[in-house]
Design a protein around this motif. Structure first.
Motif, PDB file in Angstrom:
ATOM      1  N   SER A   1      -4.918   5.269  -0.520  1.00 54.34           N
ATOM      2  CA  SER A   1      -6.112   5.086   0.315  1.00 54.34           C
ATOM      3  C   SER A   1      -6.837   3.782   0.029  1.00 54.34           C
ATOM      4  O   SER A   1      -7.487   3.218   0.915  1.00 54.34           O
ATOM      5  N   ASN A   2      -6.749   3.325  -1.216  1.00 56.17           N
ATOM      6  CA  ASN A   2      -7.406   2.066  -1.599  1.00 56.17           C
ATOM      7  C   ASN A   2      -6.440   1.288  -2.483  1.00 56.17           C
ATOM      8  O   ASN A   2      -6.230   1.642  -3.640  1.00 56.17           O
TER       9      ASN A   2
ATOM     10  N   GLN B   1       0.825  -1.197   0.000  1.00 58.44           N
ATOM     11  CA  GLN B   1       0.000   0.000   0.000  1.00 58.44           C
ATOM     12  C   GLN B   1       0.869   1.260   0.000  1.00 58.44           C
ATOM     13  O   GLN B   1       0.614   2.219  -0.734  1.00 58.44           O
ATOM     14  N   LYS B   2       1.936   1.242   0.806  1.00 57.54           N
ATOM     15  CA  LYS B   2       2.855   2.382   0.846  1.00 57.54           C
ATOM     16  C   LYS B   2       3.644   2.497  -0.451  1.00 57.54           C
ATOM     17  O   LYS B   2       3.954   3.607  -0.902  1.00 57.54           O
ATOM     18  N   LEU B   3       3.967   1.356  -1.065  1.00 58.85           N
ATOM     19  CA  LEU B   3       4.665   1.372  -2.351  1.00 58.85           C
ATOM     20  C   LEU B   3       3.804   2.032  -3.425  1.00 58.85           C
ATOM     21  O   LEU B   3       4.305   2.810  -4.248  1.00 58.85           O
ATOM     22  N   CYS B   4       2.519   1.724  -3.424  1.00 57.80           N
ATOM     23  CA  CYS B   4       1.615   2.332  -4.397  1.00 57.80           C
ATOM     24  C   CYS B   4       1.598   3.845  -4.231  1.00 57.80           C
ATOM     25  O   CYS B   4       1.613   4.590  -5.222  1.00 57.80           O
ATOM     26  N   LYS B   5       1.571   4.304  -3.000  1.00 58.30           N
ATOM     27  CA  LYS B   5       1.596   5.743  -2.744  1.00 58.30           C
ATOM     28  C   LYS B   5       2.915   6.347  -3.197  1.00 58.30           C
ATOM     29  O   LYS B   5       2.951   7.434  -3.777  1.00 58.30           O
ATOM     30  N   HIS B   6       4.019   5.628  -2.943  1.00 57.76           N
ATOM     31  CA  HIS B   6       5.343   6.096  -3.369  1.00 57.76           C
ATOM     32  C   HIS B   6       5.412   6.219  -4.887  1.00 57.76           C
ATOM     33  O   HIS B   6       6.118   7.092  -5.415  1.00 57.76           O
ATOM     34  N   LEU B   7       4.641   5.376  -5.569  1.00 56.73           N
ATOM     35  CA  LEU B   7       4.640   5.377  -7.037  1.00 56.73           C
ATOM     36  C   LEU B   7       3.654   6.386  -7.629  1.00 56.73           C
ATOM     37  O   LEU B   7       3.430   6.406  -8.829  1.00 56.73           O
ATOM     38  N   GLY B   8       3.056   7.204  -6.759  1.00 56.23           N
ATOM     39  CA  GLY B   8       2.220   8.290  -7.243  1.00 56.23           C
ATOM     40  C   GLY B   8       0.732   8.113  -7.079  1.00 56.23           C
ATOM     41  O   GLY B   8      -0.045   8.983  -7.495  1.00 56.23           O
ATOM     42  N   GLU B   9       0.298   7.006  -6.481  1.00 54.52           N
ATOM     43  CA  GLU B   9      -1.133   6.786  -6.286  1.00 54.52           C
ATOM     44  C   GLU B   9      -1.576   7.331  -4.926  1.00 54.52           C
ATOM     45  O   GLU B   9      -0.758   7.771  -4.124  1.00 54.52           O
ATOM     46  N   SER B  10      -2.861   7.265  -4.642  1.00 52.64           N
ATOM     47  CA  SER B  10      -3.403   7.893  -3.440  1.00 52.64           C
ATOM     48  C   SER B  10      -2.985   7.191  -2.151  1.00 52.64           C
ATOM     49  O   SER B  10      -2.803   7.823  -1.116  1.00 52.64           O
TER      50      SER B  10
ATOM     51  N   ASP C   1      -5.514   1.571  -6.465  1.00 52.09           N
ATOM     52  CA  ASP C   1      -4.153   2.005  -6.808  1.00 52.09           C
ATOM     53  C   ASP C   1      -3.515   1.060  -7.816  1.00 52.09           C
ATOM     54  O   ASP C   1      -2.856   1.488  -8.766  1.00 52.09           O
ATOM     55  N   ILE C   2      -3.695  -0.238  -7.609  1.00 51.37           N
ATOM     56  CA  ILE C   2      -3.136  -1.224  -8.542  1.00 51.37           C
ATOM     57  C   ILE C   2      -3.788  -1.075  -9.913  1.00 51.37           C
ATOM     58  O   ILE C   2      -3.118  -1.122 -10.949  1.00 51.37           O
ATOM     59  N   LYS C   3      -5.103  -0.867  -9.923  1.00 48.40           N
ATOM     60  CA  LYS C   3      -5.823  -0.673 -11.183  1.00 48.40           C
ATOM     61  C   LYS C   3      -5.278   0.547 -11.931  1.00 48.40           C
ATOM     62  O   LYS C   3      -5.059   0.502 -13.154  1.00 48.40           O
TER      63      LYS C   3
END
Length: 216
Positions: free
Chosen positions: A127-128, A116-125, A132-134
């Motif tokens: 929060s979900n 989840q934190k990786l997704c945020k680091h990659l520019g996504e929110s 984020d993966i989608k």
């Protein structure tokens, strides 16, 4: 090279201390007991890494059975974090690594937090994780990395909520989850950084020509 989990009496595996795949030297541990020079075999064994020369300690409940459990360093049967893993993610990863031997379910839940934190680091929110993966998929995320993200997400969800995966299922795939998180970091952070660094070393004329070509 594929990560080889530390196992009792195994000749070589990835060292819990340095992470290198290396030969291990094994020795039994004895205790001085009673009168001087009287030694008794303890249920402890020691493995020493041929690469870093650091020791691991194992307990062998039954001397007649070649089975033992790593007790020091604590919870270190999982691979070390990727060198390029962001610090805010690394702390949760290390916590998961420290408890995987005692609570694979808790470890899986923490690795889900890492993703989840990786997704945020990659520019996504952040929060979900599913959304984020989608979003990352629509931006060209490779299918194997999408699958790695979803594996960690689903297993982590099942670790904290009743689902189709039981405790034994989660225990059997706990260590591979660490490898998947490291693979995601390698693909999404390390590889782009390496390419960017190599591209920056090209002559300015060549870079301008490439920029002009791509603008047509």
């Amino acid at each position: 090279m594929e990560y080889v989990q530390p196992k009792f009496i195994q000749e070589a595996f990835n060292c819990p201390h340095c992470g290198a795949f290396a030969h291990m030297y094994w020795s039994k541990i004895y205790n001085e007991f009673g009168r001087q020079n009287s030694f008794l075999r303890t249920p402890l064994m020691q493995s020493r890494c041929a690469h870093c020369r650091k020791d691991c300690f194992w307990i062998q409940p039954d001397e007649d059975i070649d089975e033992g459990t790593l007790i020091l360093p604590v919870g270190s049967v999982a691979p070390l974090p990727h060198p390029d893993m962001p610090k805010e993610i690394c702390s949760a990863y290390e916590e998961a690594r420290n408890i995987v031997g005692f609570s694979p379910k808790s470890s899986a839940a923490l690795l889900r937090l890492c993703v989840q934190k990786l997704c945020k680091h990659l520019g996504e929110s952040g929060s979900n994780i599913n959304n984020d993966i989608k979003a990352l998929v629509t931006k060209g995320l490779p299918i194997e990395i999408q699958q790695a993200l979803d594996i960690v997400r689903v297993v982590g969800n099942n670790a904290v909520h009743p689902g189709e995966l039981n405790d034994s299922d989660i225990s059997s795939i706990a260590i591979p989850l660490f490898e998947l998180v490291n693979q995601i970091v390698e693909d999404r952070i390390s590889r782009p950084n390496k390419l960017k660094n190599l591209f920056s070393k090209l002559p300015n004329g060549a870079k301008e020509a490439i920029k002009k070509r791509d603008s047509i």
